[in-house]
Design a protein around this motif. Structure first.
Motif, PDB file in Angstrom:
ATOM      1  N   LEU A 125      -7.295 -14.080  29.210  1.00 55.31           N
ATOM      2  CA  LEU A 125      -8.485 -13.468  29.788  1.00 55.31           C
ATOM      3  C   LEU A 125      -9.055 -12.474  28.787  1.00 55.31           C
ATOM      4  CD1 LEU A 125      -7.402 -12.647  33.460  1.00 55.31           C
ATOM      5  CD2 LEU A 125      -8.924 -14.469  32.718  1.00 55.31           C
ATOM      6  N   GLN A 126     -10.363 -12.528  28.561  1.00 49.33           N
ATOM      7  CA  GLN A 126     -11.026 -11.603  27.647  1.00 49.33           C
ATOM      8  C   GLN A 126     -11.879 -10.630  28.464  1.00 49.33           C
ATOM      9  OE1 GLN A 126     -13.214 -14.082  24.920  1.00 49.33           O
ATOM     10  NE2 GLN A 126     -11.410 -14.514  23.664  1.00 49.33           N
ATOM     11  N   LEU A 127     -11.507  -9.346  28.389  1.00 56.69           N
ATOM     12  CA  LEU A 127     -12.235  -8.300  29.100  1.00 56.69           C
ATOM     13  C   LEU A 127     -12.958  -7.414  28.090  1.00 56.69           C
ATOM     14  CD1 LEU A 127      -9.468  -7.180  31.630  1.00 56.69           C
ATOM     15  CD2 LEU A 127     -11.271  -8.864  32.003  1.00 56.69           C
ATOM     16  N   VAL A 128     -14.174  -7.013  28.423  1.00 55.00           N
ATOM     17  CA  VAL A 128     -14.943  -6.115  27.567  1.00 55.00           C
ATOM     18  C   VAL A 128     -15.352  -4.887  28.367  1.00 55.00           C
ATOM     19  CG1 VAL A 128     -17.062  -5.797  26.229  1.00 55.00           C
ATOM     20  CG2 VAL A 128     -15.791  -7.922  26.033  1.00 55.00           C
ATOM     21  N   CYS A 129     -15.096  -3.713  27.794  1.00 55.33           N
ATOM     22  CA  CYS A 129     -15.440  -2.426  28.409  1.00 55.33           C
ATOM     23  C   CYS A 129     -16.561  -1.785  27.593  1.00 55.33           C
ATOM     24  CB  CYS A 129     -14.206  -1.529  28.438  1.00 55.33           C
ATOM     25  SG  CYS A 129     -14.509   0.138  29.055  1.00 55.33           S
ATOM     26  N   THR A 130     -17.645  -1.399  28.244  1.00 53.03           N
ATOM     27  CA  THR A 130     -18.777  -0.778  27.538  1.00 53.03           C
ATOM     28  C   THR A 130     -19.171   0.523  28.225  1.00 53.03           C
ATOM     29  OG1 THR A 130     -20.409  -2.004  28.839  1.00 53.03           O
ATOM     30  CG2 THR A 130     -19.674  -3.009  26.774  1.00 53.03           C
ATOM     31  N   ALA A 131     -19.716   1.450  27.429  1.00 54.81           N
ATOM     32  CA  ALA A 131     -20.241   2.719  27.953  1.00 54.81           C
ATOM     33  C   ALA A 131     -21.245   3.256  26.949  1.00 54.81           C
ATOM     34  CB  ALA A 131     -19.119   3.729  28.190  1.00 54.81           C
ATOM     35  N   LYS A 132     -22.170   4.086  27.421  1.00 50.00           N
ATOM     36  CA  LYS A 132     -23.193   4.638  26.534  1.00 50.00           C
ATOM     37  C   LYS A 132     -23.458   6.099  26.859  1.00 50.00           C
ATOM     38  CE  LYS A 132     -27.059   3.109  29.449  1.00 50.00           C
ATOM     39  NZ  LYS A 132     -28.315   2.308  29.495  1.00 50.00           N
ATOM     40  N   GLY A 133     -24.113   6.778  25.908  1.00 48.17           N
ATOM     41  CA  GLY A 133     -24.537   8.160  26.137  1.00 48.17           C
ATOM     42  C   GLY A 133     -23.474   9.203  25.867  1.00 48.17           C
ATOM     43  N   TRP A 134     -22.454   8.888  25.050  1.00 48.23           N
ATOM     44  CA  TRP A 134     -21.364   9.825  24.782  1.00 48.23           C
ATOM     45  C   TRP A 134     -21.558  10.539  23.454  1.00 48.23           C
ATOM     46  CZ3 TRP A 134     -16.984  10.709  27.922  1.00 48.23           C
ATOM     47  CH2 TRP A 134     -16.939   9.931  29.092  1.00 48.23           C
ATOM     48  N   PHE A 135     -21.072  11.791  23.395  1.00 50.13           N
ATOM     49  CA  PHE A 135     -21.067  12.556  22.149  1.00 50.13           C
ATOM     50  C   PHE A 135     -20.039  13.689  22.256  1.00 50.13           C
ATOM     51  CE2 PHE A 135     -22.323  15.618  18.972  1.00 50.13           C
ATOM     52  CZ  PHE A 135     -22.624  14.804  17.890  1.00 50.13           C
ATOM     53  N   PRO A 136     -19.247  13.916  21.174  1.00 53.65           N
ATOM     54  CA  PRO A 136     -19.190  13.129  19.948  1.00 53.65           C
ATOM     55  C   PRO A 136     -18.547  11.764  20.193  1.00 53.65           C
ATOM     56  CG  PRO A 136     -17.460  14.775  19.964  1.00 53.65           C
ATOM     57  CD  PRO A 136     -18.289  15.039  21.176  1.00 53.65           C
ATOM     58  N   GLU A 137     -18.198  11.071  19.128  1.00 58.47           N
ATOM     59  CA  GLU A 137     -17.649   9.728  19.244  1.00 58.47           C
ATOM     60  C   GLU A 137     -16.451   9.717  20.190  1.00 58.47           C
ATOM     61  OE1 GLU A 137     -16.534   6.090  16.159  1.00 58.47           O
ATOM     62  OE2 GLU A 137     -17.045   8.089  15.414  1.00 58.47           O
ATOM     63  N   PRO A 138     -16.521   8.948  21.271  1.00 55.30           N
ATOM     64  CA  PRO A 138     -15.464   9.003  22.285  1.00 55.30           C
ATOM     65  C   PRO A 138     -14.248   8.151  21.930  1.00 55.30           C
ATOM     66  CG  PRO A 138     -17.132   7.451  22.965  1.00 55.30           C
ATOM     67  CD  PRO A 138     -17.612   8.037  21.651  1.00 55.30           C
ATOM     68  N   GLN A 139     -13.198   8.347  22.689  1.00 59.83           N
ATOM     69  CA  GLN A 139     -11.974   7.565  22.557  1.00 59.83           C
ATOM     70  C   GLN A 139     -11.887   6.594  23.725  1.00 59.83           C
ATOM     71  OE1 GLN A 139      -9.295  10.869  22.674  1.00 59.83           O
ATOM     72  NE2 GLN A 139      -9.552  11.383  20.515  1.00 59.83           N
ATOM     73  N   VAL A 140     -11.473   5.365  23.454  1.00 57.30           N
ATOM     74  CA  VAL A 140     -11.387   4.317  24.465  1.00 57.30           C
ATOM     75  C   VAL A 140      -9.937   3.886  24.623  1.00 57.30           C
ATOM     76  CG1 VAL A 140     -12.269   2.076  25.222  1.00 57.30           C
ATOM     77  CG2 VAL A 140     -13.666   3.526  23.753  1.00 57.30           C
ATOM     78  N   SER A 141      -9.499   3.700  25.840  1.00 56.22           N
ATOM     79  CA  SER A 141      -8.135   3.219  26.079  1.00 56.22           C
ATOM     80  C   SER A 141      -8.108   2.299  27.290  1.00 56.22           C
ATOM     81  CB  SER A 141      -7.167   4.388  26.282  1.00 56.22           C
ATOM     82  OG  SER A 141      -7.516   5.132  27.443  1.00 56.22           O
ATOM     83  N   TRP A 142      -7.152   1.365  27.271  1.00 53.52           N
ATOM     84  CA  TRP A 142      -6.905   0.448  28.384  1.00 53.52           C
ATOM     85  C   TRP A 142      -5.523   0.741  28.948  1.00 53.52           C
ATOM     86  CZ3 TRP A 142     -10.364  -3.412  29.998  1.00 53.52           C
ATOM     87  CH2 TRP A 142     -11.436  -3.695  29.138  1.00 53.52           C
ATOM     88  N   GLN A 143      -5.375   0.647  30.259  1.00 54.10           N
ATOM     89  CA  GLN A 143      -4.069   0.861  30.885  1.00 54.10           C
ATOM     90  C   GLN A 143      -3.856  -0.146  31.998  1.00 54.10           C
ATOM     91  OE1 GLN A 143      -3.677   4.895  32.289  1.00 54.10           O
ATOM     92  NE2 GLN A 143      -4.102   5.817  30.290  1.00 54.10           N
ATOM     93  N   ASP A 144      -2.566  -0.446  32.224  1.00 53.93           N
ATOM     94  CA  ASP A 144      -2.257  -1.288  33.382  1.00 53.93           C
ATOM     95  C   ASP A 144      -2.033  -0.405  34.598  1.00 53.93           C
ATOM     96  OD1 ASP A 144       0.291  -0.200  33.168  1.00 53.93           O
ATOM     97  OD2 ASP A 144       1.193  -1.993  32.297  1.00 53.93           O
ATOM     98  N   ILE A 145      -1.615  -1.015  35.714  1.00 53.88           N
ATOM     99  CA  ILE A 145      -1.505  -0.284  36.968  1.00 53.88           C
ATOM    100  C   ILE A 145      -0.431   0.798  36.916  1.00 53.88           C
ATOM    101  CG2 ILE A 145       0.176  -1.856  38.017  1.00 53.88           C
ATOM    102  CD1 ILE A 145      -1.422  -1.532  40.652  1.00 53.88           C
ATOM    103  N   THR A 146       0.532   0.674  35.988  1.00 58.50           N
ATOM    104  CA  THR A 146       1.604   1.672  35.860  1.00 58.50           C
ATOM    105  C   THR A 146       1.217   2.820  34.932  1.00 58.50           C
ATOM    106  OG1 THR A 146       2.673   0.580  33.971  1.00 58.50           O
ATOM    107  CG2 THR A 146       3.306  -0.165  36.192  1.00 58.50           C
ATOM    108  N   GLY A 147       0.051   2.720  34.292  1.00 58.34           N
ATOM    109  CA  GLY A 147      -0.371   3.751  33.355  1.00 58.34           C
ATOM    110  C   GLY A 147       0.036   3.471  31.929  1.00 58.34           C
ATOM    111  N   GLU A 148       0.674   2.334  31.694  1.00 59.39           N
ATOM    112  CA  GLU A 148       1.076   1.982  30.330  1.00 59.39           C
ATOM    113  C   GLU A 148      -0.145   1.520  29.543  1.00 59.39           C
ATOM    114  OE1 GLU A 148       4.109  -1.040  27.929  1.00 59.39           O
ATOM    115  OE2 GLU A 148       4.208  -0.861  30.116  1.00 59.39           O
ATOM    116  N   GLU A 149      -0.267   2.026  28.311  1.00 61.60           N
ATOM    117  CA  GLU A 149      -1.433   1.698  27.495  1.00 61.60           C
ATOM    118  C   GLU A 149      -1.341   0.280  26.962  1.00 61.60           C
ATOM    119  OE1 GLU A 149      -3.974   3.796  23.879  1.00 61.60           O
ATOM    120  OE2 GLU A 149      -2.791   4.973  25.300  1.00 61.60           O
ATOM    121  N   LEU A 150      -2.468  -0.418  26.974  1.00 58.48           N
ATOM    122  CA  LEU A 150      -2.546  -1.794  26.506  1.00 58.48           C
ATOM    123  C   LEU A 150      -3.233  -1.837  25.152  1.00 58.48           C
ATOM    124  CD1 LEU A 150      -3.707  -3.391  29.884  1.00 58.48           C
ATOM    125  CD2 LEU A 150      -1.370  -3.288  28.977  1.00 58.48           C
TER     126      LEU A 150
END
Length: 274
Positions: free
Chosen positions: A160-185
């Motif tokens: 499965l290919q998932l894409v996460c997008t967001a706009k209007g942030w400053f300064p350059e933001p950090q992006v992270s993915w997590q599962d239901i347990t909070g573990e980073e993907l």
């Protein structure tokens, strides 16, 4: 406001620069400001203040606010009146001179409608005849953009290919993915684009392979504010083919309950089985 009849702008500028470069630092007074950075949000106002010590009237002085690396003032006043002949173009109509405590040697500059480009070091300078005192202040700019939006780009066999997008942030933001347990993907790819207004648009892709995850979350974090926004998406545990051998085409994914509360329907293209 102060005008100088009979002087061209270039002549006034040359005179201004001659005075600036011929000045000496004063032993009779000094200038202080905040030792901590001033934080302002995009679109709001920022207030920069500085104080003359020992406290004394500054009504007869020249006061300048300028940025590092530029000889053109953000704002300048002489004898308590604004000087408009020399001012950085991007600040025209956006700065307000506050002189309520000028007799005590305290001045303030309010910058309206803060932009990402306004961030950086500013100098507050008092001049009396050929002597001056100054101090620097740091203005930091931050912007909380949109909540992340998660889209399902496609499904191929067990991926499965998932894409996460967001706009209007400053300064350059950090992006992270997590599962239901909070573990980073692990992110498959990530792109950051700075748009014309200086704000950032981010796009991050996550590829899930043979996953048993039920919920996957995407978070966008502002490093300056230590604040973040998140959304999640529900992942079916099993792919269920219909009678024609295609994947089911209608999945409904709830948004994170602390966000808008809207539900998003994603239509998948049918993928034929071998």
């Amino acid at each position: 406001m102060v005008d100088f009849p009979g002087y061209s702008l270039s002549a006034f500028a040359a005179s201004f620069l001659f005075i600036v470069f011929s000045m000496k630092q004063s032993d009779d007074f000094r200038v202080i400001g905040s030792v901590y950075p001033v934080l302002a949000m995009v679109g709001e106002d920022a207030l920069l203040t500085c104080q003359l010590l020992p406290k004394r009237t500054a009504e007869h002085m020249v006061v300048r606010w300028y940025r590092s690396g530029s000889s053109t003032p953000v704002f300048a006043s002489r004898d308590g009146s604004e000087v408009t002949e020399m001012q950085m173009e991007e600040y025209r109509g956006r700065v307000e001179w506050i002189e309520d405590h000028l007799t005590e040697g305290k001045v303030a500059l309010k910058i309206h409608n803060i932009r990402p480009s306004d961030g950086g070091q500013y100098w507050c300078q008092f001049q009396e005849e050929n002597y001056y005192g100054e101090t620097s202040l740091l203005l930091k700019v931050a912007g909380l953009g949109s909540a992340p939006s998660i889209h399902l780009m496609g499904s191929v066999e067990s991926e499965l290919q998932l894409v996460c997008t967001a706009k209007g942030w400053f300064p350059e933001p950090q992006v992270s993915w997590q599962d239901i347990t909070g573990e980073e993907l692990l992110t498959a790819s990530e792109h950051h684009f700075q748009e014309e207004d200086g704000l950032f648009y981010v796009e991050s892709m996550l590829v899930l392979r043979n996953t048993s995850a039920e919920i996957v979350s995407c978070f966008i974090r502002n490093p300056e504010l230590s604040e973040k926004k998140g959304s999640n998406i529900s992942i079916p545990g099993q792919e269920t083919p219909d009678r024609a051998g295609f994947l089911k085409s209608d999945w409904t994914f709830p948004a994170h309950p602390c966000q808008s509360g809207r539900r998003h329907r994603v239509n998948l293209l049918p993928v034929p089985r071998d």
